[in-house]
Scaffold this active site. Structure first.
Site, mmCIF file in Angstrom:
data_model
loop_
_atom_site.group_PDB
_atom_site.id
_atom_site.type_symbol
_atom_site.label_atom_id
_atom_site.label_comp_id
_atom_site.label_asym_id
_atom_site.label_seq_id
_atom_site.Cartn_x
_atom_site.Cartn_y
_atom_site.Cartn_z
ATOM 1 C CG PHE A 4 -2.197 -1.492 1.243
ATOM 2 C CD1 PHE A 4 -3.239 -1.006 0.024
ATOM 3 C CD2 PHE A 4 -1.760 -2.282 2.115
ATOM 4 C CE1 PHE A 4 -3.006 -2.012 0.585
ATOM 5 C CE2 PHE A 4 -2.265 -3.233 2.165
ATOM 6 C CZ PHE A 4 -2.975 -3.159 1.365
ATOM 7 C CB CYS A 22 -1.485 1.898 -8.695
ATOM 8 S SG CYS A 22 0.302 2.017 -8.124
#
Ligand code: UGA
Length: 520
Positions: A192, A325
């Site tokens: 993350f 992303c």
């Protein structure tokens, strides 16, 4: 609803693809890592030295492990061995300097790295294919190679962002390539990390997700993160400084570990990115409503973000999200939904609003300048966001390309991304400036496309003096409208009223006249 079996269309790439990843494994030349391990040390291989692999490798070394970062690009490996840092990432050069040649090694010898490691993180690229699915050929190739090198029990961990079921496919490919089933497990450990703050995101995570289908496997991966989960890392005197601890936090920071099934871990990653992208598209759509009805998006965000169930973060309106992303992961998530027989229309809408946001910005430029052909524009920001030199899927690059098509000439400045941007505009179609002031000198308008902090500290009066017309079109809401008005600038931003200065425009470079004006 029952999730259907994966189709090879999503998960298994064509065998005809020859991943460059496999080419040129070189001999392992370093010997320093052969030293005996201390009690707490663990040997870890990280395959792929891109943004994720390099940050993860450096951070695992920072946690005290022996790390072998593997890449088949021998020039890259050589550069890393020399101490060069290939990406712009805060604290990464410090970590490479701290651990290179000591606990952190770079090599092209995958088999050797695998044989000497307890855990192998796969962090190779998973680029989008034309149809929106993910190209998993690099993951597959690495799994094949790892299978051939397995000699004792190891845990193979998917770190790259991959669709659900990839874990099962990695396992299957390894078995097909002769890996003994009792000698390995495959875990999912999504990252993350945000570019620009990836090192602190790794070392001070909101959560660490470990998806594993056996306790043995989960325990091995958890061990790699133990200095973060037991808090011992944060007691060190040479710790990398983290974000300020939330006021509500009791005692010293300890990272939160979440153990899940492999499929849940895979879904958590895609669902998290889709949710964040949704927040951005939502706030951008609300910003458009603010413009339509005359409300102020900053006030609206303050109001909605103060609800702790919603939160203030990721509610910054702008030119839309970009990067390697969100756009890719949204498409991949949608493909997984489709393959599972689900219609997840919300995902389409998130992407549509994002696309619309760039077009709205272009319309604002037209509104401010009337015609575009022949206009000279000073562009501040090319990276997809601040803190990085990455221009992949950058809204700034897309906007500059559209403006060039309209016949504008562009001089651009970015504190980090200009080298990469030069490759995007090879024909000299864009001029690159030495600094922000240089970029806007003599321009018909200044466009702000990336939220670099440096830009918000620019001298507004100087901007006005350097511009041909006093026009700033801000796609990132970096400035307070009242300050722009005070500086005599016409200011267009996102979700806020336009500022139209009543001060007369000045002819280019008549700095003396402006200074007199300012003095008066
Ligand atoms: C994103 C996620 O934030 C990470 O958690 C995740 O690990 C990563 O993707 C990934 O999948 O690897 P990143 O793409 O580096 O990280 O950058 P973000 O900070 O999320 O920003 C993404 C885009 O959204 C940027 O273009 C940014 O300018 C934009 N953005 C972000 C907004 O327009 N408004 C906001 O409020 C926040």
């Amino acid at each position: 609803m029952q999730v259907s079996a994966p189709s090879p269309g999503i998960l298994l790439p064509s065998k005809n693809l020859q991943p460059t990843y496999l080419l040129g494994w070189g001999p392992w030349t370093e010997n320093s890592w052969r030293k005996p391990l201390g009690n707490d040390e663990m040997r870890i291989a990280v395959v792929g030295s891109g943004y994720v692999g390099l940050v993860a490798g450096a951070c695992f070394a920072e946690l005290g492990h022996n790390v072998f970062v593997v890449d088949n690009d021998q020039r890259k490996v050589a550069a890393l061995q020399r101490g060069e840092c290939p990406i712009h990432e805060k604290f990464l050069p410090e970590l490479l300097q701290r651990h290179r040649g000591n606990r952190l090694h770079f090599t092209s010898d995958l088999a050797a790295a695998v044989r000497r490691s307890r855990i192998i993180f796969i962090a190779v690229g998973t680029p989008p294919r034309e149809d929106g699915d993910v190209d998993l050929s690099y993951v597959e190739s690495v799994a094949e190679d790892i299978a051939g090198a397995i000699d004792t029990y190891k845990v193979v961990v998917e770190k790259s962002t991959v669709p659900v079921y990839t874990n099962a496919w990695v396992r299957r490919i390894m078995l097909l390539n002769g890996a003994p089933p009792e000698l390995f497990d495959v875990a999912s450990n999504p990252e993350f990390l945000r570019e620009g703050s990836a090192v602190t995101d790794f070392l001070y995570p909101d959560r660490i997700v470990i998806g594993a289908d056996t306790t043995r496997c989960a325990d091995v991966v958890a061990e790699a993160y133990r200095p973060l989960t037991d808090g011992s890392y944060y007691e060190r005197t040479d710790v990398i400084p983290g974000p300020v601890a939330p006021a509500s936090m009791d005692g010293p920071f300890k990272a939160h570990l979440l153990e899940t099934s492999t499929k849940s871990a895979e879904l958590i990653k895609h669902a998290s990115n889709a949710f964040l992208a949704m927040k951005i598209s939502f706030v951008n759509a609300v910003a458009s409503m603010c413009e339509a009805v005359g409300a102020d998006i900053e006030q609206v965000c303050e109001g909605i973000g103060s609800d702790s169930r919603i939160g203030r973060r990721f509610l910054r309106p702008g030119v839309g999200y970009g990067g390697s992303c969100f756009p890719k992961d949204l498409l991949a998530f949608r493909a997984v939904a489709r393959e599972s027989g689900l219609h997840f229309g919300l995902l389409d809408e998130i992407a549509r609003v994002n696309e619309e946001q760039r077009l709205r910005f272009l319309r604002k430029v037209k509104k401010a300048l009337w015609t575009l052909k022949g206009k000279k524009l000073g562009v501040l920001g090319l990276a997809f966001k601040n803190g990085t030199d990455d221009i992949r899927e950058s809204p700034a690059i897309a906007i500059v390309k559209s403006l060039l098509k309209e016949g504008c000439s562009v001089t651009a400045y970015d504190p980090a991304a200009m080298n990469r941007a030069r490759e995007e505009f090879p024909s000299g179609s864009v001029k690159f400036a030495a600094d922000a002031y240089d970029a806007i000198t003599g321009a018909d308008a200044c466009l702000i496309l990336t939220e670099w902090e440096d830009f918000s500290a620019l001298d507004l009066l100087r901007i006005r003096k350097l511009l041909r017309y006093p026009i700033v079109i801000d796609g990132r809401n970096l400035f307070k409208p009242a300050l722009m008005l005070a500086a005599g600038l016409n200011y267009y931003s996102v979700g806020r009223a336009d500022v139209l200065s009543s001060r007369p425009s000045v002819a280019p470079f008549q700095n003396q006249a402006i200074e007199q004006d300012e003095a008066a």
